[in-house]
Scaffold this motif. Structure first.
Motif: not given
Length: 262
Positions: A235-262
């Motif tokens: 696993a690598h490349g983890s990130r949280i897309l904080r900016a998504v919380r600021g989209w129009d009429k958003p969820s109160d959560h932001a998406p969390v990402f990770a990449t797996f080399d398998l």
């Protein structure tokens, strides 16, 4: 086969279908796990997502509450679900990729407002849910698996905006953190996000109650990506897309990402 996975509590997939489509278009994860879909499966806007290339779906729905879905560009096999704590809620679903990796998508109960199971039934249900997850992993230790979702607990001091102020607030109380730790240990799960980003404050949820969530930044890391030790090093490349919380009429959560080399 490298693939990117994201997890997001969408807080109504029908209400925010356009936001899901935007994320799929702009970020194009191979797999997107959604929680709190608040819809029966047959009423989820799955055709919209299929049109964007996400034609493989494994989901469990419920009218108005809960609900979990796994949307994928990659072929998926339904790997079942568990009704932890006997709540009758759509809070877990699993899917198997062609490479054998099993993805568990969880929406753990929030637990209400009072961190006392004698005074608050919902808090007791949350602890029971975690205990049954722990016992399941102890009895059937997972391998080649990924666990994601809104686990509704921010375990570390730097997973919340103020550790001392939140010690008696549901989601960061010592009893919850301990229970989550036992559940994680039972499965040998590795916290992929903190493996990649070991230090510093990190949040995935900001309350709707804050008039300016971004400036106040009183967040908590409630959304997680874990992996079993046999694949966690891929696993690598983890990130949280904080900016998504600021989209129009958003969820109160932001998406969390990770990449797996398998």
């Amino acid at each position: 086969m490298p693939f990117t996975l994201a997890t997001w509590n969408i807080n109504s997939v029908r209400l925010r279908a356009d936001l899901v489509s935007r994320l799929l278009t702009e970020e194009a994860p191979d797999v997107l796990c959604l929680q709190e879909c608040k819809s029966p499966v047959e009423k989820m806007p799955l055709e919209d997502f299929a049109a964007l290339g996400y034609g493989h779906v494994v989901a469990r729905g419920q009218k108005g509450y809960n609900g979990v879905a796994i949307l994928s560009k990659l072929p998926l096999e339904d790997a079942g679900d568990k009704d932890f704590a006997g709540l009758g809620h759509a809070r877990h679903v699993a899917a198997r990729l062609e490479n054998g990796v099993v993805i568990h998508n969880f929406y753990i109960p929030a637990g209400g407002d009072v961190p006392d199971r004698e005074k608050n039934e919902k808090f007791g249900q949350k602890l029971d849910y975690l205990a049954e997850m722990r016992d399941w992993f102890n009895g059937d230790r997972p391998g080649k698996a990924i666990l994601v979702g809104d686990l509704n607990i921010a375990p570390r001091e730097d997973d919340v905006w103020n550790h001392k102020q939140l010690l008696k607030v549901v989601s960061h109380t010592p009893v919850e953190v301990d229970q989550l730790g036992q559940t994680q240990e039972a499965g040998g799960w590795v916290d992929v996000t903190r493996q990649d980003i070991p230090e510093g404050n990190l949040y995935s949820w900001w309350s709707y109650r804050s008039p300016d969530w971004d400036a106040a930044d009183k967040g908590r890391r409630l959304d997680h990506i874990w992996a079993t030790p046999d694949i966690s090093n891929s696993a690598h490349g983890s990130r949280i897309l904080r900016a998504v919380r600021g989209w129009d009429k958003p969820s109160d959560h932001a998406p969390v990402f990770a990449t797996f080399d398998l």
